[in-house]
Design a protein around this motif. Sequence first.
Motif, PDB file in Angstrom:
ATOM      1  N   ARG A 106       0.802  -1.220   0.000  1.00 10.55           N
ATOM      2  CA  ARG A 106       0.000   0.000   0.000  1.00 10.55           C
ATOM      3  C   ARG A 106       0.842   1.280   0.000  1.00 10.55           C
ATOM      4  O   ARG A 106       0.524   2.223  -0.734  1.00 10.55           O
ATOM      5  CB  ARG A 106      -0.944  -0.031   1.198  1.00 10.55           C
ATOM      6  N   PRO A 107       1.941   1.382   0.781  1.00  9.44           N
ATOM      7  CA  PRO A 107       2.714   2.632   0.750  1.00  9.44           C
ATOM      8  C   PRO A 107       3.245   2.979  -0.644  1.00  9.44           C
ATOM      9  O   PRO A 107       3.335   4.154  -0.996  1.00  9.44           O
ATOM     10  CB  PRO A 107       3.862   2.362   1.730  1.00  9.44           C
ATOM     11  N   VAL A 108       3.602   1.972  -1.449  1.00 13.15           N
ATOM     12  CA  VAL A 108       4.075   2.237  -2.816  1.00 13.15           C
ATOM     13  C   VAL A 108       2.923   2.746  -3.678  1.00 13.15           C
ATOM     14  O   VAL A 108       3.080   3.686  -4.471  1.00 13.15           O
ATOM     15  CB  VAL A 108       4.708   0.978  -3.420  1.00 13.15           C
ATOM     16  N   LEU A 109       1.747   2.147  -3.522  1.00 13.23           N
ATOM     17  CA  LEU A 109       0.573   2.618  -4.267  1.00 13.23           C
ATOM     18  C   LEU A 109       0.213   4.039  -3.854  1.00 13.23           C
ATOM     19  O   LEU A 109      -0.238   4.843  -4.689  1.00 13.23           O
ATOM     20  CB  LEU A 109      -0.613   1.682  -4.031  1.00 13.23           C
ATOM     21  N   ASP A 110       0.431   4.378  -2.579  1.00 11.57           N
ATOM     22  CA  ASP A 110       0.155   5.743  -2.127  1.00 11.57           C
ATOM     23  C   ASP A 110       1.098   6.750  -2.787  1.00 11.57           C
ATOM     24  O   ASP A 110       0.686   7.871  -3.124  1.00 11.57           O
ATOM     25  CB  ASP A 110       0.278   5.834  -0.603  1.00 11.57           C
ATOM     26  N   VAL A 111       2.367   6.364  -2.971  1.00  6.84           N
ATOM     27  CA  VAL A 111       3.304   7.257  -3.671  1.00  6.84           C
ATOM     28  C   VAL A 111       2.864   7.420  -5.128  1.00  6.84           C
ATOM     29  O   VAL A 111       2.933   8.523  -5.697  1.00  6.84           O
ATOM     30  CB  VAL A 111       4.746   6.714  -3.601  1.00  6.84           C
ATOM     31  N   LEU A 112       2.384   6.342  -5.737  1.00  8.67           N
ATOM     32  CA  LEU A 112       1.881   6.430  -7.113  1.00  8.67           C
ATOM     33  C   LEU A 112       0.686   7.365  -7.190  1.00  8.67           C
ATOM     34  O   LEU A 112       0.579   8.182  -8.124  1.00  8.67           O
ATOM     35  CB  LEU A 112       1.495   5.031  -7.612  1.00  8.67           C
ATOM     36  N   THR A 113      -0.222   7.277  -6.227  1.00 11.84           N
ATOM     37  CA  THR A 113      -1.371   8.189  -6.202  1.00 11.84           C
ATOM     38  C   THR A 113      -0.913   9.635  -6.074  1.00 11.84           C
ATOM     39  O   THR A 113      -1.435  10.531  -6.756  1.00 11.84           O
ATOM     40  CB  THR A 113      -2.301   7.817  -5.033  1.00 11.84           C
ATOM     41  N   ASP A 114       0.073   9.871  -5.213  1.00 11.07           N
ATOM     42  CA  ASP A 114       0.616  11.232  -5.056  1.00 11.07           C
ATOM     43  C   ASP A 114       1.182  11.739  -6.377  1.00 11.07           C
ATOM     44  O   ASP A 114       0.932  12.877  -6.788  1.00 11.07           O
ATOM     45  CB  ASP A 114       1.688  11.234  -3.966  1.00 11.07           C
ATOM     46  N   LEU A 115       1.934  10.874  -7.071  1.00  8.64           N
ATOM     47  CA  LEU A 115       2.485  11.273  -8.370  1.00  8.64           C
ATOM     48  C   LEU A 115       1.361  11.593  -9.357  1.00  8.64           C
ATOM     49  O   LEU A 115       1.400  12.614 -10.060  1.00  8.64           O
ATOM     50  CB  LEU A 115       3.370  10.159  -8.915  1.00  8.64           C
ATOM     51  N   ALA A 116       0.348  10.713  -9.408  1.00  3.56           N
ATOM     52  CA  ALA A 116      -0.748  10.907 -10.357  1.00  3.56           C
ATOM     53  C   ALA A 116      -1.605  12.116 -10.003  1.00  3.56           C
ATOM     54  O   ALA A 116      -2.312  12.637 -10.869  1.00  3.56           O
ATOM     55  CB  ALA A 116      -1.614   9.656 -10.410  1.00  3.56           C
ATOM     56  N   SER A 117      -1.536  12.583  -8.762  1.00  4.57           N
ATOM     57  CA  SER A 117      -2.267  13.798  -8.386  1.00  4.57           C
ATOM     58  C   SER A 117      -1.561  15.054  -8.886  1.00  4.57           C
ATOM     59  O   SER A 117      -2.137  16.142  -8.880  1.00  4.57           O
ATOM     60  CB  SER A 117      -2.426  13.861  -6.860  1.00  4.57           C
ATOM     61  N   ARG A 118      -0.306  14.900  -9.323  1.00  4.62           N
ATOM     62  CA  ARG A 118       0.482  16.029  -9.804  1.00  4.62           C
ATOM     63  C   ARG A 118       0.586  16.060 -11.324  1.00  4.62           C
ATOM     64  O   ARG A 118       0.718  17.131 -11.919  1.00  4.62           O
ATOM     65  CB  ARG A 118       1.897  15.954  -9.215  1.00  4.62           C
ATOM     66  N   VAL A 119       0.588  14.871 -11.968  1.00  7.55           N
ATOM     67  CA  VAL A 119       0.778  14.794 -13.405  1.00  7.55           C
ATOM     68  C   VAL A 119       0.154  13.497 -13.907  1.00  7.55           C
ATOM     69  O   VAL A 119       0.032  12.531 -13.148  1.00  7.55           O
ATOM     70  CB  VAL A 119       2.290  14.830 -13.758  1.00  7.55           C
ATOM     71  N   SER A 120      -0.224  13.471 -15.167  1.00  6.37           N
ATOM     72  CA  SER A 120      -0.725  12.245 -15.785  1.00  6.37           C
ATOM     73  C   SER A 120       0.445  11.526 -16.436  1.00  6.37           C
ATOM     74  O   SER A 120       0.907  11.924 -17.504  1.00  6.37           O
ATOM     75  CB  SER A 120      -1.786  12.565 -16.845  1.00  6.37           C
ATOM     76  N   PRO A 121       0.968  10.469 -15.802  1.00  2.00           N
ATOM     77  CA  PRO A 121       2.153   9.805 -16.370  1.00  2.00           C
ATOM     78  C   PRO A 121       1.814   9.131 -17.693  1.00  2.00           C
ATOM     79  O   PRO A 121       0.756   8.509 -17.824  1.00  2.00           O
ATOM     80  CB  PRO A 121       2.539   8.782 -15.306  1.00  2.00           C
ATOM     81  N   PRO A 122       2.695   9.231 -18.687  1.00  2.53           N
ATOM     82  CA  PRO A 122       2.424   8.604 -19.984  1.00  2.53           C
ATOM     83  C   PRO A 122       2.250   7.093 -19.918  1.00  2.53           C
ATOM     84  O   PRO A 122       1.557   6.506 -20.750  1.00  2.53           O
ATOM     85  CB  PRO A 122       3.653   8.969 -20.820  1.00  2.53           C
ATOM     86  N   GLY A 123       2.879   6.455 -18.956  1.00  2.00           N
ATOM     87  CA  GLY A 123       2.763   5.008 -18.825  1.00  2.00           C
ATOM     88  C   GLY A 123       3.134   4.564 -17.426  1.00  2.00           C
ATOM     89  O   GLY A 123       3.882   5.247 -16.724  1.00  2.00           O
TER      90      GLY A 123
END
Length: 438
Positions: A228-245
Motif C-alpha cells: 500500500r505505501p508504494v501505491l500511495d506514492v503512485l497516487t501522489d504522483l498521479a495527483s500532480r501529473v498524468s504519467p504517460p505510462g
Amino acid sequence: MERLGTGIGWRPEIADAVERMPGIDWVEAVAENVCPGHLPESLVRLRERGVTVIPHGVSLGLGGAERPDAGRLAALAERVEALGSPLVTEHIAFVRAGGALTASPMLEAGHLLPVPRTRDALDVLCENVRIVQDALPVPLAVENIAALISWPGEEMTEGQFLYELADRTGVRLLIDVANLHTNHVNRGEDPAKALAELPLEAIAYVHVAGGFERDGVWHDSHAHPVPRPVLDVLTDLASRVSPPGVLLERDENFPEPAELERELGAIRGALEKGAAERTAKSGTPATGSSRETAPVQEAPEPVRQRLGLAQAALLSALVAGTPVPEGFDRVRLGVQARALAGKRADVVAKVAPELPVILGDGYRRAFLGYTHGHPMTGGYRRDALDFAGYLLTGDRCEDAEVRAEIREWWLERSGPAPRSRRPAVRLARATRRVLLRR
C-alpha cells in the motif's frame, strides 16, 4: 511523449501469461537478456499485435566515472532497432569501478549502486548521458534507483539532482515509485518532497514494484506484492501529473496470472484516485511538455578521477573486504555486502543452472564462501566459471564424483567447442548424471 498506458515487465517465466493478460498496452524487457537476431517468439507475437516493447538496460553504468563503453552502447542500439522501440531506458547508477582511471583492478558490482549527489557526480553523469543520447536511435529515459546506503557529503536532494540532470541534458525520467518508498525507509527521504522537486514534464513512464522490510531495512526485491505505501506514492504522483505510462515489475517468485492482474488493477485504481485529486485541484489533467536544455560541458578528467577513486573504494569495501571508506554507515554497508553476495549466488544459479543441480543443498553455502575474497570482475557468466575453478582447486570439493561433474561442466563451458550450446541440454545431462549417482 507517446502515451504508453498500462504495462508489465516481460520475463520468460511469465511470457505466456503476459500474452493472454487483458489490458496490457506495452511491455518492458531487460535489454541484456534479448538477442537481436533471435528474439523470443513471445515478444515477436506481442509486437505483431501492436504491443510496444521497450528495452530496459542494466549494465551501462551511466553514473560511473568511466565514459560509457562503445560496445555496450552499440549492443543496446541494436536491441532498440530489433524491437522497433520508441524509447530505451537505463539507470542512474554505477555498476563497476576501478580500472585505468584509478590504476586499480576493475570490479563489477553485479547490481545497481547509488551515485553521490554531488556536483562532480552530476557533471560526469550529464556528460555520460549525452554520450549515450548521441549513440542511440531513440530517446533515452533514466531511472532513479533504490539504495540501502547513503554517500557522505551529498550536496543535493534526489529531486534536485534529477531536476538538474533533466534540465542540462533533456533526458527523460523513468520514475520508480517503489524506489522512492525504499529510499524513504532506508535513507529517511520524503517521497512527497522528491516528487515536488521533480521536473514532472520530463517523466517518460513509471515503475511500480514490491519488496519487504527486515530489521528496519527495505529490500526492493521485485519478488513480493506491491504494498500500500508504494501505491500511495503512485497516487501522489498521479495527483500532480498524468504519467504517460505505468509498468508493474516482477523478477522473482512469480504468482499466478490472476494475482498479477489484481496488482495491475490496484495500480489502475491508484492512478484513478490520483487523477481525481488532480482534477479537483486544477480542473484540468496535467500532462508533460517539452523542455529547453542547457549546454553540457565535458567533465574534466580530475573530476572523473575523484569520482572513480571514491566509487572504487566503496565497491572494494562491498565486494573485496577492504576497509569501509570514511563517512559510511558500517552496518548498512554490511547489509549491502551480504545482499550483493546473495544476488550473485542467485544470478549465477540462473546463468549456470547445472551447478546447483550438481552441488545440491551445498550450492549456496559454497558460493557464499567463494565470494569472500573473490570479487566479480567479468560479469555473471565469467563468475560461474571462476566459481567452478575455485571449487576444483585445493580440497574444496571432497566428493570425487561431484568434483568430476564440476570438472566436466567447466570443460564444457570453457573449452573452444562445448558439446552442446543449448543450456537445456546441459542441464538435463547434469540432472541425469546426478540422479544416477544417487
